[in-house]
Design a protein around this motif. Sequence first.
Motif, short mmCIF file in Angstrom:
data_model
loop_
_atom_site.label_atom_id
_atom_site.label_comp_id
_atom_site.label_asym_id
_atom_site.label_seq_id
_atom_site.Cartn_x
_atom_site.Cartn_y
_atom_site.Cartn_z
N SER A 261 0.66 -1.06 -0.34
CA SER A 261 0.53 -0.12 -0.01
C SER A 261 0.74 0.97 0.38
N LEU A 262 2.04 1.33 0.48
CA LEU A 262 2.79 2.62 0.40
C LEU A 262 3.22 2.99 -0.76
N ARG A 263 2.95 2.08 -1.64
CA ARG A 263 3.40 2.29 -3.22
C ARG A 263 2.19 3.72 -3.96
N GLY A 264 1.11 2.86 -3.49
CA GLY A 264 -0.06 4.30 -3.96
C GLY A 264 0.09 5.08 -2.96
N PHE A 265 0.20 5.14 -1.58
CA PHE A 265 0.47 6.58 -0.89
C PHE A 265 1.39 6.99 -0.97
N TYR A 266 2.66 6.76 -1.89
CA TYR A 266 3.35 7.87 -1.88
C TYR A 266 3.53 8.61 -3.50
N ALA A 267 2.70 8.04 -4.20
CA ALA A 267 1.96 8.41 -5.62
C ALA A 267 1.16 9.47 -5.28
N LEU A 268 0.19 9.17 -3.96
CA LEU A 268 -1.07 10.51 -4.01
C LEU A 268 -0.08 11.31 -3.24
N TYR A 269 0.84 10.69 -2.55
CA TYR A 269 1.44 12.32 -2.06
C TYR A 269 2.07 12.97 -2.76
N CYS A 270 2.66 12.86 -3.68
CA CYS A 270 3.42 13.60 -4.88
C CYS A 270 2.85 13.99 -5.64
N ALA A 271 1.13 13.25 -5.78
CA ALA A 271 0.42 14.09 -6.92
C ALA A 271 -0.28 15.33 -6.06
N THR A 272 -0.35 15.10 -4.80
CA THR A 272 -1.67 16.37 -4.13
C THR A 272 -0.40 17.30 -2.85
N HIS A 273 0.51 16.86 -2.32
CA HIS A 273 1.40 17.22 -1.68
C HIS A 273 0.57 17.12 0.28
N ASP A 274 0.00 16.21 -0.47
CA ASP A 274 -0.86 16.44 1.13
C ASP A 274 -0.30 15.72 1.87
N GLU A 275 0.16 16.85 2.95
CA GLU A 275 0.96 16.01 4.42
C GLU A 275 0.24 14.69 5.84
N CYS A 276 -1.39 14.80 4.63
CA CYS A 276 -2.39 13.71 5.43
C CYS A 276 -1.67 12.40 5.11
N PHE A 277 -0.52 12.16 3.35
CA PHE A 277 -0.61 10.75 3.09
C PHE A 277 0.89 11.06 3.54
N ALA A 278 2.04 12.07 4.14
CA ALA A 278 2.93 11.88 5.08
C ALA A 278 3.11 11.19 5.69
N GLU A 279 1.92 11.73 6.68
CA GLU A 279 2.04 10.88 8.14
C GLU A 279 1.15 9.76 8.52
N MET A 280 0.31 9.42 6.92
CA MET A 280 -0.35 7.79 6.57
C MET A 280 1.00 7.13 6.88
N ILE A 281 2.56 7.51 5.66
CA ILE A 281 3.35 6.60 5.11
C ILE A 281 3.89 6.73 6.55
N ARG A 282 4.40 7.95 6.99
CA ARG A 282 5.61 7.52 8.62
C ARG A 282 4.14 6.35 8.78
N ALA A 283 3.32 6.71 9.75
CA ALA A 283 3.21 5.88 10.51
C ALA A 283 2.41 4.31 10.29
N GLN A 284 2.09 3.94 8.72
CA GLN A 284 3.16 2.68 8.28
C GLN A 284 3.33 2.42 8.27
N SER A 285 4.53 3.04 8.22
CA SER A 285 6.19 2.13 8.02
C SER A 285 6.64 2.00 9.37
N ALA A 286 6.33 3.02 10.45
CA ALA A 286 6.79 2.28 11.61
C ALA A 286 5.94 0.98 11.90
N TYR A 287 4.84 0.95 12.02
CA TYR A 287 3.83 0.25 11.90
C TYR A 287 4.31 -1.61 11.30
N ILE A 288 4.99 -0.89 10.55
CA ILE A 288 5.52 -2.54 9.67
C ILE A 288 7.30 -3.47 9.82
N LEU A 289 7.60 -1.77 10.30
CA LEU A 289 8.74 -2.21 11.46
C LEU A 289 8.74 -2.86 12.49
#
Length: 473
Positions: A261-289
């Motif tokens: 899922s991180l792939r799609g969230f990162y694509a959405l972040y790059c397209a929108t520059h919405d920090e909410c997507f960045a926060e989701m990515i950081r939170a999910q990455s921490a969860y995964i690790l």
Amino acid sequence: MNDQESIRGALGNLVSWLETWRDNHGAYNGFVVHRTEAKRMDRVHDTAWSQAAMIRGYGNLYRKSLEPRWGKAMSDAADLFASRYEPETGRILHTGHEDERFQSLVSCALGVCALLSVADLVDDNKRKNYLHIASDHARRYWFDVLWVETEGAFKFTEIDYYSLHEDRFVVNFNTMAAEALLSIYDATGDREFYDKAIRVGQWLMERWNHTQTFNDELLKGCSTTADSFGADRMPPGGFSYQFKKAHRDPDNYVTLYAGLSLRGFYALYCATHDECFAEMIRAQSAYILAMRDSHTRLFYHTAKQGRIEKNPQFVAGAGMTLVGLHVAMPLIGELAVPEDTIESIMGRVYANGSYPGFVGKNDTGLFRRERGGVVWEDVAASVNWNAQWFEYLTRLVEEPEKIDVRTCDKTVSLASMRFVYRDTPKRVQILSWWPVRSWGLFLYTKKRSTAWVSIYPKQIYRRIRPLLGGIIK
């Protein structure tokens, strides 16, 4: 990972093994052992799941080196996938992964993303063809068949045989669709693809916010121990696998798909520059690790109702999770390359260059085996998961022109009190007699799209289990 000699050696050996399954048309055949009990053992033709990873992996090598050998392998794999498109129906064949009845959104999206990722590396005619397939398929199948306006998301597939009476909306399916749609928009400038991707992004954001509120309440009721999150307690930041119209609360949190899922969230972040997507990515990455076994350093399988379900842990298939982390590197930094997990997987390589599928396939509460011990599903090397590890290694490698690929001439033979597994350069034989869920006899000549023998008596098991009760869990 800085040991480039090891990475290049691993890639050379893995490529040589993967090529033993490749037919003359560029199809990477092979049986499918899924994370669940589902298997596809008879018709072992190519699947978009494997083919997409092979296209992207060879594309990575070609982009870095411009070597003809990688360019040809990339084009052959991509052309094969493109040939699976049916212009009469707008559908793509062999997009069911473990179940050929499906034409699932995620498999279709993986293939579309793969085609578009290499479109700038092929000639003009191929580029136009890949783009036409991607856009035509998305309009005619995703928009016309899978889109559910009242949900604001795409459903699993046209006919969901796992949920006949209720549509399922899977998070990683929709993140991959968003990535694909944004790629089509980037190539065409057609706003309809961008707008639909943003709608999907809004749905994902809503579901994410709901999930985090749910998780906060759920984890309050989970006791803790001396471990960071409790011996079995789910770490924060997880995102549920799916939602249904009548079942809006999270069900389980599959780590493999959180990575995808991180792939799609990162694509959405790059397209929108919405920090909410960045926060989701950081939170999910921490969860995964955080969802890694302290002994194996592999990713735990899932979590349900706030508790970790450790097994089965992916070996080769962990490449899919690692690719997602690597894509998100601009937002998460060096955490994107977990050295200990990479070393754990590298250390499990077979003499022929392939990697096993799982750890703990027979020791999972999720599917109620709970008997432990190694089964053939653990040790078997399958193309569908090895392709994911291949793609990941191609992201790490430098100077791929130094990769030495030789003809695979090694045989792997493993035997136990439960099974015999033998993988030669031309054939695979599997015989398993215990436990009952692993019963089977499978004989393959590689490059063929069907098995010579495929006996998987799942129906027999279902009939005798009530008679034998708990003996054959």
